[in-house]
Design a protein around this motif. Sequence first.
Motif, PDB file in Angstrom:
ATOM      1  N   SER A  82       2.133   8.146  14.251  1.00  0.00           N
ATOM      2  CA  SER A  82       2.728   7.575  13.040  1.00  0.00           C
ATOM      3  C   SER A  82       2.007   8.023  11.778  1.00  0.00           C
ATOM      4  N   PHE A  83       0.805   8.589  11.906  1.00  0.00           N
ATOM      5  CA  PHE A  83       0.100   9.147  10.753  1.00  0.00           C
ATOM      6  C   PHE A  83       0.851  10.362  10.220  1.00  0.00           C
ATOM      7  N   TYR A  84       1.465  11.108  11.127  1.00  0.00           N
ATOM      8  CA  TYR A  84       2.140  12.359  10.761  1.00  0.00           C
ATOM      9  C   TYR A  84       3.640  12.192  10.582  1.00  0.00           C
ATOM     10  N   ALA A  85       4.255  11.281  11.326  1.00  0.00           N
ATOM     11  CA  ALA A  85       5.706  11.100  11.250  1.00  0.00           C
ATOM     12  C   ALA A  85       6.060   9.691  11.704  1.00  0.00           C
ATOM     13  N   THR A  86       6.893   9.022  10.951  1.00  0.00           N
ATOM     14  CA  THR A  86       7.319   7.673  11.311  1.00  0.00           C
ATOM     15  C   THR A  86       8.368   7.752  12.410  1.00  0.00           C
ATOM     16  N   PRO A  87       8.193   7.005  13.493  1.00  0.00           N
ATOM     17  CA  PRO A  87       9.202   7.031  14.555  1.00  0.00           C
ATOM     18  C   PRO A  87      10.495   6.385  14.080  1.00  0.00           C
ATOM     19  N   SER A  88      11.543   6.558  14.854  1.00  0.00           N
ATOM     20  CA  SER A  88      12.797   5.867  14.550  1.00  0.00           C
ATOM     21  C   SER A  88      12.745   4.457  15.113  1.00  0.00           C
ATOM     22  N   ARG A  89      13.611   3.595  14.606  1.00  0.00           N
ATOM     23  CA  ARG A  89      13.666   2.230  15.135  1.00  0.00           C
ATOM     24  C   ARG A  89      14.079   2.246  16.612  1.00  0.00           C
ATOM     25  N   LYS A  90      14.958   3.176  16.967  1.00  0.00           N
ATOM     26  CA  LYS A  90      15.389   3.288  18.365  1.00  0.00           C
ATOM     27  C   LYS A  90      14.216   3.666  19.263  1.00  0.00           C
ATOM     28  N   GLN A  91      13.369   4.588  18.788  1.00  0.00           N
ATOM     29  CA  GLN A  91      12.179   4.929  19.561  1.00  0.00           C
ATOM     30  C   GLN A  91      11.299   3.706  19.788  1.00  0.00           C
ATOM     31  N   CYS A  92      11.148   2.897  18.736  1.00  0.00           N
ATOM     32  CA  CYS A  92      10.320   1.695  18.856  1.00  0.00           C
ATOM     33  C   CYS A  92      10.917   0.718  19.863  1.00  0.00           C
ATOM     34  N   GLU A  93      12.234   0.599  19.879  1.00  0.00           N
ATOM     35  CA  GLU A  93      12.885  -0.266  20.862  1.00  0.00           C
ATOM     36  C   GLU A  93      12.623   0.239  22.278  1.00  0.00           C
ATOM     37  N   GLN A  94      12.674   1.552  22.448  1.00  0.00           N
ATOM     38  CA  GLN A  94      12.414   2.128  23.777  1.00  0.00           C
ATOM     39  C   GLN A  94      10.967   1.915  24.193  1.00  0.00           C
ATOM     40  N   TRP A  95      10.038   2.094  23.271  1.00  0.00           N
ATOM     41  CA  TRP A  95       8.624   1.888  23.590  1.00  0.00           C
ATOM     42  C   TRP A  95       8.364   0.443  23.991  1.00  0.00           C
ATOM     43  N   ARG A  96       9.022  -0.490  23.281  1.00  0.00           N
ATOM     44  CA  ARG A  96       8.796  -1.901  23.604  1.00  0.00           C
ATOM     45  C   ARG A  96       9.227  -2.210  25.039  1.00  0.00           C
ATOM     46  N   ALA A  97      10.301  -1.574  25.486  1.00  0.00           N
ATOM     47  CA  ALA A  97      10.809  -1.821  26.832  1.00  0.00           C
ATOM     48  C   ALA A  97       9.907  -1.243  27.917  1.00  0.00           C
ATOM     49  N   GLN A  98       8.966  -0.378  27.530  1.00  0.00           N
ATOM     50  CA  GLN A  98       8.155   0.339  28.515  1.00  0.00           C
ATOM     51  C   GLN A  98       6.755  -0.245  28.701  1.00  0.00           C
ATOM     52  N   VAL A  99       6.411  -1.289  27.940  1.00  0.00           N
ATOM     53  CA  VAL A  99       5.055  -1.834  28.039  1.00  0.00           C
ATOM     54  C   VAL A  99       5.106  -3.335  28.321  1.00  0.00           C
ATOM     55  N   PRO A 100       4.080  -3.878  28.972  1.00  0.00           N
ATOM     56  CA  PRO A 100       4.034  -5.321  29.233  1.00  0.00           C
ATOM     57  C   PRO A 100       3.652  -6.107  27.978  1.00  0.00           C
ATOM     58  N   GLU A 101       3.762  -7.414  28.072  1.00  0.00           N
ATOM     59  CA  GLU A 101       3.528  -8.274  26.912  1.00  0.00           C
ATOM     60  C   GLU A 101       2.092  -8.254  26.420  1.00  0.00           C
ATOM     61  N   ASP A 102       1.136  -7.940  27.297  1.00  0.00           N
ATOM     62  CA  ASP A 102      -0.263  -7.957  26.878  1.00  0.00           C
ATOM     63  C   ASP A 102      -0.752  -6.604  26.375  1.00  0.00           C
ATOM     64  N   PHE A 103       0.159  -5.657  26.206  1.00  0.00           N
ATOM     65  CA  PHE A 103      -0.183  -4.334  25.679  1.00  0.00           C
ATOM     66  C   PHE A 103      -0.213  -4.398  24.156  1.00  0.00           C
ATOM     67  N   ARG A 104      -1.072  -3.561  23.529  1.00  0.00           N
ATOM     68  CA  ARG A 104      -1.151  -3.523  22.075  1.00  0.00           C
ATOM     69  C   ARG A 104      -1.159  -2.083  21.554  1.00  0.00           C
ATOM     70  N   PHE A 105      -0.240  -1.830  20.613  1.00  0.00           N
ATOM     71  CA  PHE A 105      -0.226  -0.580  19.861  1.00  0.00           C
ATOM     72  C   PHE A 105      -1.031  -0.784  18.574  1.00  0.00           C
ATOM     73  N   LEU A 106      -1.919   0.157  18.244  1.00  0.00           N
ATOM     74  CA  LEU A 106      -2.581   0.157  16.948  1.00  0.00           C
ATOM     75  C   LEU A 106      -2.134   1.419  16.214  1.00  0.00           C
TER      76      LEU A 106
END
Length: 281
Positions: free
Chosen positions: A43-67
Motif C-alpha cells: 500500500s506504500f506504492y499502490a492503493t489496493p481496490s476495495r474488492k481486493q480488500c474484501e477478498q483479503w478479508r475472506a482469506q484470514v482469520p479474525e485474530d489476524f492483523r494487517f499493518l
Amino acid sequence: MTRPYFLGCPQWQHPGWNGRLPAGESPLERYSRVFNSVEGNTSFYATPSRKQCEQWRAQVPEDFRFLFKFPRQITHDRLLKGVDGQARAFLDVLAPLADVLGPFLLQLPAAFGPARLEDLWRFVEALPAPFACTVEVRHRDFFAKGEAERALNRGLRERNLARVCFDSRALFAASAEDAATREAQRKKPRLPVHVLPGDTSPVIRYVGHPDLQANRAFLAPWVERVANWIAAGEGPYVFIHMPDNGDALALAALWHDMLAERLPGLAPLALGRQVKQPGLF
C-alpha cells in the motif's frame, strides 16, 4: 491460531516459501495459517481496490492483523501536508478490513524533521476512530537524545502512539558479499534503536544478518523485552525481514524458537522443513 503476540513478515508471498507454508487456496490464506500479522508494504506504492480488500478479508482469520503503510504520496511526497482527502480516500478503500487492521505504519522519511512535528500531530489527530497508527521516523535529530527526540516521544505518549523500533544492526554487521545484502544495506536506514515505553502495542521491525545463526546475538535482547511485553499483556508486533526475504521464514522460525525457550508454553510455528540454510550455501 492463538498467540500472545503478533508475528509476521514484510509480505505474505515469496517463491522461496512454497515448500514451507501449509496448503491453502491463496498465498495469503497459506501465510495466515502460520503468521498472525503482516506488514502491508504494497500500500506504500499502490492503493489496493476495495474488492481486493474484501477478498483479503475472506482469506484470514479474525485474530489476524494487517499493518498497512500509508501511501508514499501522503508520507514522502507531501510530508503529511494537505493530505486529508487522500488519507480519507485510502481509509475508505480499506474499510472492508476494519476488524483485522492493526495500527497503520506511518513511515516518515529522513526529510521529515523536528520542524514538521505539528504536521504529524495534526495528521494523527484527524484519523477517524477506530483507525490508529504507529510512527516510524528516520531524521537523525529524532535519535540524538536532545530536545527534538524528547518532543517527539512526549507527543507520541500524549497521543498513546507507539514509536516503531527499526533494528538494522544485524544487517549492517554483515559483510556485503552477496547482491541481496548489498542492496539491503543500500536501501535500509542505519539508525540507533530507541525504544519508547508506552501503553500501546510496541512494533519491532527487525532486518536480519544473511547468516541465519549470526542473528542469535542480535535477537537475544529482544527475546527478554518481548517476553516482558507479553507478560504485561501489551500484544507486541514483531516483523522479520532478511536481505533476501526468501529466507525470512527461516529467521522467523529461529526467532520464535528462541522466544519459546523463554516462554515454554508458546506453540511452534506450523512451518514445513527448511531445505536451505540461509548463509551456508
